[in-house]
Design an enzyme around this catalytic site. Structure first.
Site, PDB file in Angstrom:
ATOM      1  N   GLU A 189      -6.691   3.323 -41.378  1.00  0.00           N
ATOM      2  CA  GLU A 189      -5.975   2.385 -40.492  1.00  0.00           C
ATOM      3  C   GLU A 189      -5.642   1.104 -41.262  1.00  0.00           C
ATOM      4  OE1 GLU A 189      -8.128   1.899 -36.799  1.00  0.00           O
ATOM      5  OE2 GLU A 189      -7.226   3.717 -35.985  1.00  0.00           O
TER       6      GLU A 189
ATOM      7  N   GLU B 274      -7.203  11.379 -35.449  1.00  0.00           N
ATOM      8  CA  GLU B 274      -8.378  11.003 -34.661  1.00  0.00           C
ATOM      9  C   GLU B 274      -8.007  11.132 -33.196  1.00  0.00           C
ATOM     10  OE1 GLU B 274     -10.217   7.261 -35.621  1.00  0.00           O
ATOM     11  OE2 GLU B 274      -9.913   7.607 -37.760  1.00  0.00           O
TER      12      GLU B 274
END
Ligand code: GLA
Length: 585
Positions: free
Chosen positions: A159, A235
């Site tokens: 991220e 995810e």
């Protein structure tokens, strides 16, 4: 047998054929190594064809150059087991991993260097990262699918677009990874928000998303930024984590199953985060701070399909049914959960165990932070002379929790989680603060912030500059110190003020998973047979600590706790089922 795994115009390609990844996250460093195979087999029973794991740099290298990839950190063995079970592997080595893990996976010796810009192309940061990635890639490279192993994808950073946009940094991570012999496709993950997907982007990285709801909309956003190749939710958040002092998070399995179905029906690949969450054993829990500092509990159950102790849940069954609509699922009976042994035993006290693991750090004009004293310290005592004749106001930036005493009498607690960083202080001759670092922030800009006493301590607004005597305590060593302490005495009235070490022996007919009930205890640490289970705290929501079966044995076992605050029931109770803060039925 070797295979080729590539990214095609529309799909992942396994030996040239379109392939859909149905993966689940399981962090080897959160699961006892003797249970890896059991968990992998169960994950496979749910219909998964791959397992994803992060790599926790700070667990492998707690002190610079002191590298450990053995036992529970044997990533190579974990990846080999994945292969033996006929599954593919996805490896996400960070170096930053978030993951609700201490410091987001970055070693504290690294983040103690305040001159360094983390997660950037700062040469000093990159020098440390290079040696870490080289070590990890030496484990991963020979285990890639084109060399007969299980690894099909490797992720770069984590991220990154939510944090920075240093393209030279991403370029260097890619270069290092390729130079170390990683030939499988490289991915990035970002939340499906335009600036994040682009911030973390680099040529040579396939974009994937992290999300757990609003599937159609998120896939559409991902597609805008990744116009070709397979769509993958790296995810798929099917549960959530808990902070101390907040409620226990659960998600309705029917909603999660519907979202998974939508993802698979759209043709996307998926990594279910988590299929099996595991445990923040020892002192490994992270923390979040988006305005309020909140440390993570010890359990990382995550309300995943497989519970912390590896039991099959309703969510597991629902996911298995969904997956079966889209892919083959092994036709085998599912193991039924069994109750853990129930027993209780009186704890005996060995008194204050902290002197047994103390290191004298000397004398300072202003109190040093834990980071200035050395890597991975979590408990320190700061003592200064006090020369007051009336009540004063004490204030300090305590990170994160401090027991305050005047002339050896406890007078209160300063705690960051609820913003209590000032208190009235009675007159006296000596001030002492016992400070605990309760978990390092794993997300956003507070990663790597200093811990302990930061910026000094004030009395009525004036800094205390008298000589500060500082001692630090080796918390992981406390388990053995209490177990080996010569004499243990019964606890009068079952109550004890901390710091106090307590222990008890108990018998088991056979090795078994256990759930240690911490309900009558305050705040501290627990061990069974020398294995550091982690923190307990009466604040909840977590009430039981998971004891993995492999650390127990038939015959005599020993439980040790170190209570830092106040214990109202000097009994160790083992209960049949976990209690993570579930509503009482
Ligand atoms: C993000 C991170 C993960 C984890 C989840 C929340 O997606 O990439 O490491 O922190 O959030 O559990």
């Amino acid at each position: 047998m070797t295979s080729r795994f590539r990214i095609g115009e529309t799909d992942f390609l396994l030996d040239g054929e379109p392939h859909r990844i149905i993966s689940g996250a399981m962090h080897y460093f959160r699961v006892h190594p003797d249970l890896w195979r059991d968990r992998l087999r169960k994950a496979k029973l749910m219909g998964l064809n791959a397992i994803e794991t992060y790599v926790a740099w700070n667990a492998h290298e707690p002190v610079p150059g002191q590298w450990d990839a053995s036992g529970g950190l044997d990533l190579g063995r974990f990846l080999d087991l994945v292969a033996e079970e006929g599954l593919h592997a996805i490896v996400r080595p960070g170096p930053y991993i978030c993951a609700e893990w201490h410091n987001g996976g970055l070693p504290t010796w690294l983040t103690a260097d305040t001159e360094m810009t983390l997660r950037s192309s700062d040469p000093r940061y990159l020098a440390a990262v290079t040696s870490f990635l080289d070590r990890i890639n030496a484990i991963v490279a020979p285990r890639q699918i084109d060399q007969g192993g299980s690894v099909i994808l490797v992720q770069i950073e984590n991220e990154y677009g939510a944090y920075g946009s240093d393209k030279a940094y991403l370029a260097e991570l890619i270069r290092l990874t390729r130079a170390a012999g990683i030939t499988v496709p490289l991915t990035q993950v970002d939340q499906p928000i335009a600036h994040m997907l682009e911030g973390g982007a680099h040529e040579g990285l396939h974009k994937t998303g992290s999300f757990g709801s609003r599937i159609g909309e998120r896939l559409a956003t991902l597609r805008e930024h990744q116009p070709t190749g397979p769509l993958m939710c790296m995810e798929f958040w099917c549960g959530w984590f808990d902070h101390w002092g907040e409620k226990h998070h659960t998600t309705t399995f029917a909603d999660a199953a519907r979202d998974l179905d939508e993802l698979l029906a759209a043709g996307a690949s998926v990594n279910i985060y988590m299929v099996h969450g595991g445990t923040n054993f020892g002192l490994t829990n992270g923390a979040n701070d988006s305005g309020r500092y909140l440390p993570l509990v010890t359990s990382y159950d995550y309300d995943s399909p497989l519970t912390e102790s590896g039991d099959v849940t309703e969510k597991f069954r629902a996911f298995r049914e969904v997956i079966a609509k889209h892919a083959p699922v092994p036709d085998e009976p599912l193991p039924e959960p069994v109750d853990a042994p129930v027993l209780q035993v009186a704890l005996a006290s060995v008194g204050d165990p902290l002197p047994l693991v103390a290191t004298d750090r000397g004398v300072f004009d202003t109190p040093p932070t834990l980071d200035e004293l050395g890597p991975d310290l979590v408990l320190a005592e700061y003592t200064a002379a006090l020369d007051t004749e009336a009540t004063t106001v004490l204030d300090a930036d305590v990170r994160d929790y401090a027991w305050v005493a005047v002339d050896e009498r406890p007078v209160g607690i300063l705690q960051r989680t609820i913003g209590d960083l000032a208190m009235p202080l009675p007159a006296g001759a000596e001030l002492r603060l016992l400070v605990e670092e309760t978990g390092r922030v794993n997300y956003d800009t507070k990663i790597g912030e200093p811990k302990g006493l930061v910026g000094g301590v004030r009395l009525d607004g004036e800094p205390i500059t008298a000589p500060w005597h500082v001692r630090t305590f080796d918390v992981p060593a406390l388990g053995a110190a209490v177990a080996q302490a010569a004499a243990a005495a019964p606890v009068t009235g079952g109550r004890a003020a901390g710091p106090v070490g307590l222990r008890a022996s108990f018998e088991l007919a056979a090795a078994a998973d256990l759930f240690l009930d911490t309900a009558g205890w305050g705040k501290g640490f627990a061990w069974v047979n020398g294995f550091f289970l982690g923190r307990y705290w009466r604040r909840g929501p977590q009430r039981t600590l998971y004891v993995p079966g492999p650390v127990t044995r038939a015959g005599t076992n020993e439980v040790v706790i170190v209570e830092l605050e106040a214990l109202t029931d000097a009994t160790a109770r083992f209960v049949a089922r976990p209690h993570l803060g579930h509503e009482v039925e």
